[in-house]
Design a protein around this motif. Structure first.
Motif: not given
Length: 407
Positions: A212, A218, A222-223, A233, A235, A284, A289, A300
């Motif tokens: 982030d 992150g 977020t993966s 994701y 950032w 975020v 997620a 998402i």
């Protein structure tokens, strides 16, 4: 197969067709198959066969007894920050039973924040000193990878993401190395069981990072790995005004592509552009997620509050149409205990969204079926000596019985 190998088999199993043997053995859990592999070279070769692994894995996806979720909890105690691992498998009871996986933390403890990714029941753990371990949750098998060598004196964080290459039939680890600047990264790949050292790969001049904007890794949700592609994701963005993307890393070709995020998602996000920062909300960092939902599709997921009511928005990527489709469902439970912390998400064997909550007494799981938009709530039992922790210190992944051997 030699004659001597055949004669050592009980009941003349070598006379059975291979597809029949595959069918019989696929009914066994991974732990039993590990023991059976030691019986003879015949069984060892049969169970290690990639086609058998695919059959066993496909069956594991369908059986609730073989598929579940993995929780890695980092207790906030002065004595240790090593994760404690639990699995939850049965979603048919009112109270879910968490089963402690002692063999994952019985040996050398791993430091806080080292678990970043999961794939097909395997987890990838990394240490700040560059040590990386791939572990099979079902069997406890561990493989230590070559230590990642830092080529820069300005060492900061590393993040390791695990994926499977169906062409080479090998697992690979993508390593993202954050350098001195939050916009300076290098990307590396190691093929498990093949490479003796990490290979640096080229990528677009656009900076890709799962870290982030504050230089932190992150959140684990977020993966996600889906069918040979690691999605995470991004950032960072060069655009002004800012625009978000999801980065898709193809494990086989070791190449990247970008997937635009729906505008209504990015309009409520905190983003970091080169040279400037746009702070819009904490969207975020708390309620976001990336997941694999029913049918193996990328989604998402976002939980929000409006007028004292909680909702969950889910954007599902429809590749054939080249667009995102949105589903919104009202959450019929009070999530007020979670407003001051991050949510944790994953999916179960049925492709339902699993939301983890916590109060002062126990963890709570909320499960949403996206097709019917119905919710179920479960208390979690079996977590001994309830650890003092924040949800930020919990990792949660979909897991499954995996017989693939990762030598």
């Amino acid at each position: 197969m030699s004659a001597s190998e055949k004669t050592t088999l009980p009941l003349h199993l070598h006379l059975l067709p291979q597809d029949i043997l595959f069918e019989i053995l696929s009914k066994l859990p991974a732990k039993s198959l590990v023991r059976l592999r030691c019986v003879s070279k015949f069984f060892s070769a049969l169970i290690a066969d990639h086609a058998f692994g695919v059959l066993h894995r496909s069956l594991s996806f369908k059986l609730p007894s073989r598929a579940g979720i993995l929780m890695a909890i980092i207790p906030r105690t002065p004595l240790s920050s090593a994760p404690v691992y639990y699995t939850i498998n049965n979603f048919s009871e009112e109270t879910l039973q968490a089963n402690r996986l002692d063999y994952l933390d019985a040996d050398e403890p791993f430091p806080k924040g080292c678990l970043h990714s999961s794939s097909d029941g395997l987890i990838c753990l990394s240490k700040p000193n560059g040590d990386v371990v791939v572990c099979n949750v079902s069997t406890g098998q561990r493989v230590s990878l070559p230590r990642f060598q830092f080529n820069s004196p300005h060492r900061t964080q590393i993040c390791s993401l695990l994926g499977f290459d169906s062409q080479s039939k090998r697992y690979k680890v993508l390593m993202i190395d954050r350098r001195r600047s939050i916009f300076e990264y290098k990307h590396w790949v190691l093929t498990v069981g093949v490479d003796k050292s990490w290979r640096e790969i080229n990528y677009s001049s656009h900076p890709f990072s799962p870290f982030d904007g504050f230089g932190c890794v992150g959140q684990s949700d977020t993966s996600v790995h889906i069918d040979g592609v690691i999605y995470f994701y991004n950032w960072l963005t060069k655009d002004d005004p800012p625009s978000f993307h999801i980065v898709a890393f193809d494990v086989g070709s070791e190449s990247y592509s970008l997937i635009p995020i729906p505008p209504e998602v990015t309009s409520s996000s905190r983003v970091h552009c080169i040279g400037k920062t746009y702070c819009c909300s904490d969207f975020v960092f708390k309620n976001f997620a990336l997941l694999q939902v029913d049918g193996g599709r990328l989604a998402i997921v976002y939980v929000r509050k409006r007028d004292q009511q909680f909702y969950m928005d889910v954007w599902i990527l429809e590749k054939s149409k080249g667009c995102w489709e949105k589903i919104t469902t009202k959450i019929p439970f009070n999530l007020r205990v979670e407003q001051s912390t991050k949510y944790r998400y994953t999916t179960n064997h049925a492709g339902e969204v699993v939301l983890l909550g916590k109060n002062n007494k126990q963890f709570i799981i909320f499960v949403c079926n996206l097709k019917s938009k119905t919710w179920r709530k479960f208390d979690i039992g079996g977590v001994k000596e309830f650890p003092i922790c924040l949800l930020a210190e919990v990792r949660m992944y979909k897991t499954m019985d995996n017989v693939f051997f990762i030598e």
